[in-house]
Write a protein that holds these residues in place. Structure first.
Motif, short mmCIF file in Angstrom:
data_model
loop_
_atom_site.label_atom_id
_atom_site.label_comp_id
_atom_site.label_asym_id
_atom_site.label_seq_id
_atom_site.Cartn_x
_atom_site.Cartn_y
_atom_site.Cartn_z
N LEU A 101 -1.54 4.46 16.68
CA LEU A 101 -0.16 3.31 16.90
C LEU A 101 -1.23 2.80 15.17
O LEU A 101 -0.61 2.03 14.47
CB LEU A 101 -0.43 2.41 17.85
N LEU A 102 -2.30 2.23 15.89
CA LEU A 102 -3.62 1.24 14.52
C LEU A 102 -2.70 1.81 13.62
O LEU A 102 -2.82 0.98 12.88
CB LEU A 102 -4.91 0.63 15.19
N GLY A 103 -3.37 2.82 13.33
CA GLY A 103 -3.30 3.78 11.68
C GLY A 103 -1.88 3.80 11.95
O GLY A 103 -1.85 3.61 10.21
N MET A 104 -0.52 3.65 11.80
CA MET A 104 -0.25 3.29 11.70
C MET A 104 0.35 1.98 11.07
O MET A 104 1.35 1.93 9.91
CB MET A 104 1.56 3.58 12.57
N LEU A 105 0.42 1.16 12.07
CA LEU A 105 0.06 -0.94 11.03
C LEU A 105 0.02 -0.69 10.14
O LEU A 105 -0.19 -1.02 9.21
CB LEU A 105 -0.72 -1.31 12.41
N ALA A 106 -2.07 0.18 9.87
CA ALA A 106 -2.61 0.21 8.79
C ALA A 106 -1.84 0.73 7.48
O ALA A 106 -1.75 0.55 6.71
CB ALA A 106 -4.06 0.82 9.10
N GLY A 107 -1.02 1.19 7.76
CA GLY A 107 -0.32 2.47 7.04
C GLY A 107 0.53 2.34 6.42
O GLY A 107 0.79 2.27 5.05
N GLU A 108 1.66 1.29 7.10
CA GLU A 108 2.60 0.20 6.71
C GLU A 108 1.89 -0.58 6.12
O GLU A 108 3.18 -1.63 5.36
CB GLU A 108 3.15 -0.05 8.66
N ASN A 109 1.27 -0.79 6.08
CA ASN A 109 0.20 -2.62 5.19
C ASN A 109 -0.35 -1.59 4.40
O ASN A 109 -0.55 -3.10 3.25
CB ASN A 109 -0.39 -3.17 6.48
N VAL A 110 -0.67 -1.75 3.36
CA VAL A 110 -1.73 -0.92 2.58
C VAL A 110 -1.02 -0.96 1.60
O VAL A 110 -1.61 -1.14 0.53
CB VAL A 110 -2.50 1.17 3.09
N ILE A 111 0.47 -0.70 0.71
CA ILE A 111 0.85 -0.59 0.09
C ILE A 111 1.03 -1.69 -0.54
O ILE A 111 0.63 -2.63 -1.80
CB ILE A 111 2.29 -0.23 0.11
N GLY A 112 0.97 -2.97 0.66
CA GLY A 112 0.74 -4.38 0.77
C GLY A 112 0.18 -5.43 0.30
O GLY A 112 -0.82 -5.78 -0.77
N VAL A 113 -0.93 -4.59 1.21
CA VAL A 113 -2.72 -5.47 0.32
C VAL A 113 -3.32 -4.60 -0.97
O VAL A 113 -3.56 -4.84 -1.76
CB VAL A 113 -3.72 -4.15 1.21
N VAL A 114 -3.23 -3.53 -1.56
CA VAL A 114 -3.15 -2.13 -2.81
C VAL A 114 -1.70 -3.30 -3.31
O VAL A 114 -2.46 -3.85 -4.22
CB VAL A 114 -3.07 -1.13 -2.72
N ARG A 115 -1.10 -3.40 -3.79
CA ARG A 115 -0.62 -4.29 -4.64
C ARG A 115 -0.86 -6.03 -4.92
O ARG A 115 -1.12 -6.80 -5.73
CB ARG A 115 1.28 -4.14 -3.61
N ALA A 116 -1.31 -6.66 -3.30
CA ALA A 116 -1.76 -7.46 -3.84
C ALA A 116 -3.24 -7.55 -4.86
O ALA A 116 -2.98 -8.64 -5.48
CB ALA A 116 -2.10 -8.64 -2.48
N CYS A 117 -4.28 -7.12 -4.43
CA CYS A 117 -5.16 -6.32 -5.32
C CYS A 117 -4.98 -6.05 -6.84
O CYS A 117 -5.76 -6.83 -7.00
CB CYS A 117 -6.20 -5.71 -4.26
N VAL A 118 -4.28 -5.70 -7.41
CA VAL A 118 -3.55 -5.10 -8.02
C VAL A 118 -3.38 -6.11 -8.71
O VAL A 118 -3.61 -6.39 -10.12
CB VAL A 118 -3.00 -3.74 -8.76
N ALA A 119 -2.59 -7.47 -8.13
CA ALA A 119 -1.66 -8.47 -8.81
C ALA A 119 -3.13 -9.41 -9.38
O ALA A 119 -3.17 -10.03 -10.32
CB ALA A 119 -0.74 -9.01 -8.30
N HIS A 120 -3.87 -9.61 -8.13
CA HIS A 120 -4.48 -9.93 -8.53
C HIS A 120 -5.91 -10.11 -9.67
O HIS A 120 -6.18 -11.43 -10.76
CB HIS A 120 -5.65 -10.81 -7.23
N LEU A 121 -6.04 -8.72 -9.42
CA LEU A 121 -7.06 -7.93 -10.63
C LEU A 121 -6.33 -7.99 -12.19
O LEU A 121 -6.75 -9.12 -13.24
CB LEU A 121 -7.01 -6.62 -10.46
N ALA A 122 -5.14 -7.89 -12.00
CA ALA A 122 -5.02 -8.05 -13.16
C ALA A 122 -3.78 -9.55 -14.05
O ALA A 122 -4.19 -9.71 -14.75
CB ALA A 122 -3.18 -7.00 -13.33
N GLY A 123 -4.14 -10.29 -12.71
CA GLY A 123 -3.61 -11.67 -13.38
C GLY A 123 -4.17 -13.17 -12.93
O GLY A 123 -4.92 -14.02 -13.92
#
Length: 58
Positions: free
Chosen positions: A36-58
């Motif tokens: 279940l912890l892995g499922m929660l991590a998988g659900e949230n990884v896209i949002g974290v990656v998007r936030a990191c990319v937005a932070h690095l790009a802008g």
């Protein structure tokens, strides 16, 4: 965050009570909880990656 801490504390208290009363916990096995912890991590990884990319790009 407070809700998570309260939930954890109540769960830990219930676990201690089950141990004192020597009752088997109705909770799923640890391996299921790790899944279940892995499922929660998988659900949230896209949002974290998007936030990191937005932070690095802008």
């Amino acid at each position: 965050m407070k809700g998570y801490l309260v939930s954890f504390a109540v769960g830990a208290l219930a676990g201690l009570l089950y141990n004192v009363l020597q009752v088997k916990s109705p909770a799923p096995p640890t391996i299921a909880l790790v899944g279940l912890l892995g499922m929660l991590a998988g659900e949230n990884v896209i949002g974290v990656v998007r936030a990191c990319v937005a932070h690095l790009a802008g």
